[in-house]
Design a protein around this motif. Structure first.
Motif, short mmCIF file in Angstrom:
data_model
loop_
_atom_site.label_atom_id
_atom_site.label_comp_id
_atom_site.label_asym_id
_atom_site.label_seq_id
_atom_site.Cartn_x
_atom_site.Cartn_y
_atom_site.Cartn_z
N SER A 58 -42.22 4.46 31.05
CA SER A 58 -40.99 4.27 31.82
C SER A 58 -39.85 5.22 31.45
O SER A 58 -38.98 5.48 32.27
CB SER A 58 -40.52 2.82 31.68
N SER A 59 -39.86 5.77 30.25
CA SER A 59 -38.76 6.67 29.89
C SER A 59 -39.01 8.11 30.37
O SER A 59 -38.17 8.98 30.20
CB SER A 59 -38.56 6.67 28.37
N ILE A 60 -40.17 8.31 30.96
CA ILE A 60 -40.49 9.65 31.48
C ILE A 60 -40.23 9.65 32.99
O ILE A 60 -40.55 8.69 33.69
CB ILE A 60 -41.95 10.01 31.17
N SER A 61 -39.64 10.71 33.47
CA SER A 61 -39.25 10.74 34.89
C SER A 61 -40.46 10.55 35.80
O SER A 61 -41.60 10.92 35.46
CB SER A 61 -38.60 12.08 35.21
N ALA A 62 -40.20 9.93 36.95
CA ALA A 62 -41.28 9.64 37.90
C ALA A 62 -41.99 10.92 38.31
O ALA A 62 -43.22 10.94 38.48
CB ALA A 62 -40.72 8.92 39.13
N SER A 63 -41.24 12.00 38.44
CA SER A 63 -41.89 13.24 38.91
C SER A 63 -42.84 13.78 37.84
O SER A 63 -43.95 14.22 38.15
CB SER A 63 -40.85 14.30 39.30
N LEU A 64 -42.47 13.70 36.57
CA LEU A 64 -43.40 14.18 35.52
C LEU A 64 -44.60 13.25 35.42
O LEU A 64 -45.73 13.70 35.25
CB LEU A 64 -42.68 14.27 34.16
N ARG A 65 -44.37 11.95 35.58
CA ARG A 65 -45.50 11.02 35.53
C ARG A 65 -46.51 11.34 36.62
O ARG A 65 -47.71 11.33 36.40
CB ARG A 65 -45.01 9.57 35.69
N ARG A 66 -45.95 11.68 37.81
CA ARG A 66 -46.84 12.03 38.92
C ARG A 66 -47.63 13.30 38.61
O ARG A 66 -48.84 13.36 38.82
CB ARG A 66 -46.03 12.24 40.21
N LYS A 67 -46.93 14.28 38.05
CA LYS A 67 -47.60 15.55 37.73
C LYS A 67 -48.69 15.32 36.68
O LYS A 67 -49.79 15.85 36.78
CB LYS A 67 -46.58 16.57 37.20
N LEU A 68 -48.35 14.50 35.68
CA LEU A 68 -49.34 14.24 34.62
C LEU A 68 -50.56 13.52 35.19
O LEU A 68 -51.70 13.87 34.89
CB LEU A 68 -48.71 13.39 33.51
N SER A 69 -50.29 12.53 36.05
CA SER A 69 -51.40 11.74 36.62
C SER A 69 -52.33 12.60 37.46
O SER A 69 -53.53 12.34 37.52
CB SER A 69 -50.88 10.62 37.52
N SER A 70 -51.76 13.59 38.12
CA SER A 70 -52.63 14.37 39.00
C SER A 70 -53.38 15.46 38.21
O SER A 70 -54.38 15.98 38.68
CB SER A 70 -51.84 15.00 40.14
N ALA A 71 -52.93 15.75 36.98
CA ALA A 71 -53.59 16.83 36.23
C ALA A 71 -54.42 16.32 35.04
O ALA A 71 -55.33 17.00 34.59
CB ALA A 71 -52.54 17.82 35.72
N TYR A 72 -54.11 15.10 34.56
CA TYR A 72 -54.76 14.61 33.34
C TYR A 72 -55.11 13.14 33.46
O TYR A 72 -54.60 12.41 34.30
CB TYR A 72 -53.84 14.80 32.11
N ASP A 73 -55.98 12.75 32.55
CA ASP A 73 -56.42 11.37 32.46
C ASP A 73 -56.12 10.91 31.02
O ASP A 73 -55.92 11.74 30.14
CB ASP A 73 -57.95 11.39 32.71
N ILE A 74 -56.10 9.59 30.80
CA ILE A 74 -55.97 9.08 29.43
C ILE A 74 -57.23 8.30 29.11
O ILE A 74 -57.51 7.27 29.73
CB ILE A 74 -54.75 8.15 29.27
N ARG A 75 -58.02 8.81 28.16
CA ARG A 75 -59.25 8.10 27.79
C ARG A 75 -59.24 7.88 26.27
O ARG A 75 -58.98 8.80 25.51
CB ARG A 75 -60.49 8.89 28.21
N SER A 76 -59.52 6.65 25.90
CA SER A 76 -59.41 6.27 24.48
C SER A 76 -60.75 5.83 23.92
O SER A 76 -61.71 5.62 24.65
CB SER A 76 -58.40 5.14 24.33
N VAL A 77 -60.76 5.64 22.62
CA VAL A 77 -61.93 5.10 21.92
C VAL A 77 -62.03 3.61 22.21
O VAL A 77 -61.01 2.91 22.26
CB VAL A 77 -61.74 5.34 20.39
N LYS A 78 -63.25 3.15 22.41
CA LYS A 78 -63.42 1.72 22.73
C LYS A 78 -64.42 1.08 21.76
O LYS A 78 -65.39 1.71 21.36
CB LYS A 78 -63.98 1.56 24.14
N ILE A 79 -64.16 -0.17 21.44
CA ILE A 79 -65.12 -0.89 20.59
C ILE A 79 -66.34 -1.24 21.44
O ILE A 79 -66.22 -1.83 22.51
CB ILE A 79 -64.49 -2.17 20.00
#
Ligand code: SF4
Length: 374
Positions: A58-79
């Motif tokens: 939420s502290s990151i601007s909506a436009s940067l969030r959109r740019k990040l979402s269209s260029a990157y994914d968030i994948r983490s380690v899972k148990i």
């Protein structure tokens, strides 16, 4: 900017933002036309807030969030699965040690262990998937090397274990040891990046450097780099023998870093950091547990600011080694104490679920059907 390991996550269309180091995140946001300080916000969301999607930042601007979402994914380690020991399952275990099989974003598997003991809750984490060093007594060594872990895959292990500790007992991880799968000094850059994140003072998970132990089988260049890094983490060196020939047999990498060079590196570490080193010695029946072995160990150790941590060998099916007998161990300890050395005898934790030293492995090796480490 493309992901550093582009191509590893073939089924995913977008690169995983968590493969970038903190410094590289600066280039990521700059590449999206944003000021570099946004990288600090992004890093905080990923590693302090544990964000699993860009929309929640939420502290990151909506436009940067959109740019990040269209260029990157968030994948983490899972148990992936959990193996839980119960008191009494292995002799002398006072609380359940829990071993976790964790799935990395590219489907590699590693193991981590949660070890509660009194007021302490220790997280034992992996730094590599597999290990290239092939120590004779170690299941991880026998399963071969897959790859180094990214810094985020190391921090993710700790966060996953912290969630588990909170669920189990409402507890908090008090110590972290790099004694899981792999040789941490072969992946030192990522280990140091992970340590920086885990110890960041204003992050939600913040632990003191002195509560983190980095373990090595004695890689001299890595010890030298750690000594000059300014880190105040603890260093444990797995010695297992103070006889060059035997050490080479147990740990083939000792050919590259003979005892004399290792001794000089430990001495320099003592002088440069002012910190003691823990010499870890696994007692193996009839292999390294004789009075002569104790004499050699005492002669080697007396030169340093150190303590000796004696641990039991944990039997691994189809390996030829067995733990030392109790009487032999007691004699060994007495000899070291008589030489004025500080000695701790560590009770084996997690042997019943193959979570103890030398027993971690996610796939069978040629002679080790099931089991890992330093
Ligand atoms: S003991 Fe440590 S360095 Fe040796 S093979 Fe096992 S994981 Fe690798």
């Amino acid at each position: 900017m493309t992901a550093p390991n582009e191509g590893m996550d073939a089924p995913h269309a977008l690169p995983n933002i968590k493969e970038f180091t903190r410094e590289q995140l600066g280039a990521v946001v700059a590449g999206l036309g944003e000021p570099k300080f946004r990288a600090d916000q992004l890093h905080r969301w990923l590693y302090s807030q544990g964000a699993s999607d860009f929309d929640s930042m939420s502290s990151i601007s909506a436009s940067l969030r959109r740019k990040l979402s269209s260029a990157y994914d968030i994948r983490s380690v899972k148990i992936e699965s959990v193996a839980c020991g119960t008191p009494g399952q292995a002799a002398e275990e006072e609380s359940p040690t829990v071993k976790y099989l964790l799935r990395l974003p590219d489907d590699e598997l590693v193991e981590s262990v949660l070890i509660p003991s009194g007021e302490r809750i220790t997280a034992c984490v992996s730094s590599q998937a597999g290990c290239p060093l092939q120590c004779e007594f170690c299941a991880t060594g026998h399963m071969g090397f897959r790859r180094n872990l990214h810094a985020s895959e190391i921090t993710d292990q700790v966060y996953a274990l912290q969630d588990e500790a909170a669920l189990q007992s409402g507890g908090r991880i008090t110590n972290i040891v790099f004694m899981g799968m792999g040789e941490p000094l072969l992946n030192l850059q990522n280990v140091m990046e992970a340590v920086a994140t885990l110890t960041a003072k204003d992050y939600r998970f913040s632990i003191a450097e002195k509560r983190i132990t980095i373990s090595t089988v004695g890689l001299v260049p890595g010890i030298e780099r750690l000594a000059s890094s300014g880190l105040k983490t603890k260093l444990a060196v797995s010695l297992h023998s103070a006889d060059q020939e035997l050490r080479e047999r147990l740990m083939p990498v000792a050919r590259q870093y003979p005892l004399e060079d290792l001794g000089k590196a430990i001495d320099a570490y003592n002088r440069m950091t002012g910190l003691p080193v823990t010499l870890v010695y696994m007692l193996i029946d009839g292999v390294n547990d004789s009075p002569g072995d104790a004499r050699k160990l005492a002669r080697f150790a007396k030169r340093f600011l150190c303590k000796i941590n004696l641990i039991d060998y944990n039997s691994i099916v189809n390996f030829q080694f067995r733990p030392a007998h109790t009487d032999t161990r007691n004699t060994f300890v007495r000899q070291l104490l008589d030489n004025g050395l500080i000695v701790t005898v560590r009770k084996s934790q997690g042997a019943a679920i193959n979570a103890a030293c030398g027993q971690l492995a996610t796939r069978p090796g040629p002679t080790a059907p099931n089991r890992s480490n330093h």
